[in-house]
Design an enzyme around this catalytic site. Structure first.
Site, PDB file in Angstrom:
ATOM      1  N   HIS A  48     -14.431   1.372 -60.186  1.00  0.00           N
ATOM      2  CA  HIS A  48     -13.882   0.232 -59.109  1.00  0.00           C
ATOM      3  C   HIS A  48     -12.434   0.910 -58.359  1.00  0.00           C
ATOM      4  O   HIS A  48     -11.502   0.937 -59.451  1.00  0.00           O
ATOM      5  CB  HIS A  48     -14.070  -1.399 -59.971  1.00  0.00           C
ATOM      6  CG  HIS A  48     -13.021  -1.165 -61.965  1.00  0.00           C
ATOM      7  ND1 HIS A  48     -11.703  -1.591 -61.464  1.00  0.00           N
ATOM      8  CD2 HIS A  48     -13.237  -1.107 -62.869  1.00  0.00           C
ATOM      9  CE1 HIS A  48     -11.128  -2.008 -62.460  1.00  0.00           C
ATOM     10  NE2 HIS A  48     -11.817  -1.837 -63.288  1.00  0.00           N
ATOM     11  N   GLU A  54     -14.204  -5.984 -59.953  1.00  0.00           N
ATOM     12  CA  GLU A  54     -14.674  -5.495 -61.150  1.00  0.00           C
ATOM     13  C   GLU A  54     -13.883  -6.063 -62.506  1.00  0.00           C
ATOM     14  O   GLU A  54     -14.664  -6.808 -63.498  1.00  0.00           O
ATOM     15  CB  GLU A  54     -14.235  -4.047 -61.803  1.00  0.00           C
ATOM     16  CG  GLU A  54     -14.842  -4.131 -62.386  1.00  0.00           C
ATOM     17  CD  GLU A  54     -14.218  -4.019 -64.591  1.00  0.00           C
ATOM     18  OE1 GLU A  54     -14.584  -3.873 -65.446  1.00  0.00           O
ATOM     19  OE2 GLU A  54     -13.642  -4.161 -64.517  1.00  0.00           O
ATOM     20  N   GLU A  55     -12.608  -6.320 -61.972  1.00  0.00           N
ATOM     21  CA  GLU A  55     -12.082  -7.263 -63.105  1.00  0.00           C
ATOM     22  C   GLU A  55     -11.945  -8.247 -63.434  1.00  0.00           C
ATOM     23  O   GLU A  55     -11.857  -9.311 -64.664  1.00  0.00           O
ATOM     24  CB  GLU A  55     -10.049  -6.464 -62.794  1.00  0.00           C
ATOM     25  CG  GLU A  55      -9.852  -5.389 -62.702  1.00  0.00           C
ATOM     26  CD  GLU A  55      -9.704  -5.147 -64.868  1.00  0.00           C
ATOM     27  OE1 GLU A  55      -9.492  -6.083 -65.740  1.00  0.00           O
ATOM     28  OE2 GLU A  55      -9.350  -3.524 -64.677  1.00  0.00           O
ATOM     29  N   ASP A  91     -14.816   3.822 -66.000  1.00  0.00           N
ATOM     30  CA  ASP A  91     -14.255   3.478 -66.336  1.00  0.00           C
ATOM     31  C   ASP A  91     -13.841   3.356 -67.398  1.00  0.00           C
ATOM     32  O   ASP A  91     -13.402   1.713 -67.710  1.00  0.00           O
ATOM     33  CB  ASP A  91     -14.510   2.018 -65.409  1.00  0.00           C
ATOM     34  CG  ASP A  91     -13.706   0.968 -65.317  1.00  0.00           C
ATOM     35  OD1 ASP A  91     -13.015   1.123 -65.617  1.00  0.00           O
ATOM     36  OD2 ASP A  91     -14.292  -0.119 -66.053  1.00  0.00           O
ATOM     37  N   HIS A 142      -3.738  -2.414 -69.316  1.00  0.00           N
ATOM     38  CA  HIS A 142      -3.882  -4.097 -68.248  1.00  0.00           C
ATOM     39  C   HIS A 142      -2.693  -4.312 -68.632  1.00  0.00           C
ATOM     40  O   HIS A 142      -2.254  -5.580 -69.051  1.00  0.00           O
ATOM     41  CB  HIS A 142      -5.503  -4.775 -69.025  1.00  0.00           C
ATOM     42  CG  HIS A 142      -6.023  -5.268 -68.544  1.00  0.00           C
ATOM     43  ND1 HIS A 142      -6.896  -6.116 -69.568  1.00  0.00           N
ATOM     44  CD2 HIS A 142      -6.651  -3.951 -67.499  1.00  0.00           C
ATOM     45  CE1 HIS A 142      -8.916  -5.254 -68.659  1.00  0.00           C
ATOM     46  NE2 HIS A 142      -8.608  -3.889 -67.638  1.00  0.00           N
TER      47      HIS A 142
HETATM   48 ZN    ZN Z   1      -9.574  -3.396 -66.504  1.00  0.00          ZN
HETATM   49 ZN    ZN Z   2     -11.765  -1.160 -65.502  1.00  0.00          ZN
END
Ligand code: ZN
Ligand code: ZN
Length: 459
Positions: free
Chosen positions: A273, A319-320, A347, A418
């Site tokens: 992503h 995606e997030e 990922d 994150h």
């Molecule tokens: Zn993520």
């Molecule tokens: Zn990710």
């Protein structure tokens, strides 16, 4: 090296499994990949030249343009994009202060999608729970009017299995706390580090439940706040977060293909992503995946020439915030999903791959025994046949599309995930190269063979 020498070399390396021409291509790619830093160079280019790229932001638009330019620069046969509508959200300013009994600042970040607090902040007593279940079971009178603090620790684990256990705090904490009458929720960051970096990530509201602000404090700050409870005094917190919904925007799934010379309609789909959270540069999540799959395709083209089947690299949007690009791809391409031989997404950062899981037609699953043996010799074991394939391809088995996943060592992934600390320096060049090699070998093998694992067994 001549073909005869290559065959002898293969014999020496492998257990006695019948070897196919497809394997010779895979081993050829392996040799080239082990001399190439392409995946690292790609993630470096993305993080340096684009940086953070939250869905719908200027960074996201820059990332889409970057991806198209990168595919073209690498000589992909076909480069195109498909529109994805995304809800843009801006983090804004955030701070948190213990007002009493021990005044001090805490490191906080808003959870993705959260509403803002009032401009002057939101001040209330804090009530602490060790899990979302104990919050749900609490007496409403104890929670009402307060700030809920969900303080669940996450354990370090190679496979990252504890993420799934703790992440409901982040995703559903606001709804559960609001049901109990809370005015805001803060969570202990979903992470395995001891640092003052807070971990963001998507959260959800329920239209039938009042929306309250939601943030995450760093694990070190969570320890500090937890320790204050032993004083038996009321702990008063002031949180001020000025996040906002910035409306609908158009983003894109960006796609690059090497078109099959013999079977252009049979597609090997490898993906990652393109979007990231906004505080780091999205190096591990998911710049690494972007580098790995893009490099894998390019290395196959370089080593074997035009593949027999089409190799399609998809860099998904958004995606997030809920696999938005993945679902959109399945909708936009619903009539041609049957052409996909298998789909996979990288990922999980850049830790080394140690296992191959599949969701292949059981009757033929073991046919590529020579490929499995070659991977085994590199420390990549064949695992289960119940793989989900990675977030953005996880819906495809419902349409009969086979998937596979290459499990990576995630021991340190959730230290950085994150956070503002997800930056390029966390990627070890030798680790991302190992990923690139394994992906390139599987892609080469599948693009050059007739092996067909369709349809995927039902979930
Ligand atoms: Zn993520
Ligand atoms: Zn990710």
């Amino acid at each position: 090296m001549s073909c005869a020498n290559k065959a002898e070399e293969v014999e020496k390396l492998l257990p006695p499994v019948a070897s196919t021409p497809a394997l010779a291509h895979a081993l050829n790619v392996k040799q080239n990949s082990e001399q190439s830093n392409l995946s690292y160079d790609i993630v470096k280019s993305l993080t340096v030249e684009v940086g953070p790229r939250i869905p719908g932001s200027q960074g996201d638009k820059a990332a889409v343009a970057w991806a198209e330019a990168k595919f073209n620069e690498l000589g992909f046969d076909k480069v195109y994009k498909e529109a994805v509508r995304v809800r843009n959200w801006e983090r804004g300013f955030a701070d948190a202060k213990v007002v009493s009994p021990f005044p001090q600042d805490l490191v906080i970040t808003a959870l993705g999608g959260s509403i803002a607090t009032p401009e002057s902040g939101l001040e209330a007593k804090v009530v602490m729970y060790d899990s979302i279940e104990s919050l749900a079971a609490a007496d409403k009178a104890e929670v009402e009017g307060n700030i809920v603090f969900l303080n669940t620790r996450m354990e370090r684990d190679k496979a990252g299995r504890f993420y799934g256990k703790v992440v409901p705090n982040r995703v559903n904490g606001a709804v559960e706390a609001a049901k109990q009458g809370a005015h805001a929720v803060i969570i202990r960051s979903v992470g395995t580090d001891n640092s003052r970096f807070a971990h963001t990530g998507v959260m959800r509201y329920d239209d039938k439940v009042e929306k309250i602000p939601a943030g995450a404090i760093s694990t070190a700050d969570a320890d500090n706040l937890e320790a204050m409870f032993s004083s038996q005094q009321d702990i008063i917190l002031n949180i001020n977060m000025q996040a906002k919904d910035a409306g609908w925007q158009t983003s894109y799934n960006v796609i690059g293909e090497f078109i099959g010379s013999e079977k252009p309609d049979e597609v090997i789909l490898i993906s990652a992503h393109l979007d990231s959270w906004d505080e780091g540069t999205g190096a591990l999540d998911d710049g690494a995946g972007v580098g790995i799959v893009t490099a894998a395709a390019k290395l196959v083209k370089e080593a074997v020439g035009q593949p027999k089947r089409t190799i399609r690299v998809i860099l998904y949007a958004a995606e997030e915030i809920g696999l938005v690009g993945g679902y959109q791809y399945a909708r936009t391409n619903k009539d041609t999903l049957g052409n996909i031989i298998f789909a996979a997404e990288s990922d999980f950062g850049a830790g080394q791959i140690y296992q191959l899981d599949t969701r292949f037609n059981e009757a033929v699953r073991n046919d590529p025994a020579d490929l499995y043996a070659a991977l085994e010799a590199m420390g990549v074991t064949l695992g289960n046949n119940t793989s989900g394939g990675g977030p953005d391809v996880s819906m495809l088995p419902n349409y009969g599309v086979p998937v596979l996943s290459l499990k990576q060592d995630g021991t340190y992934y959730f230290d950085f995930h994150h956070t503002p600390n997800d930056t390029l320096d966390k990627i070890k060049p030798e680790d991302i190269q190992q990923n690139q090699t394994v992906w390139a070998m599987i892609t080469a093998y599948m693009a050059m063979s007739d092996f067909d694992p369709r349809p995927a067994p039902k979930k």
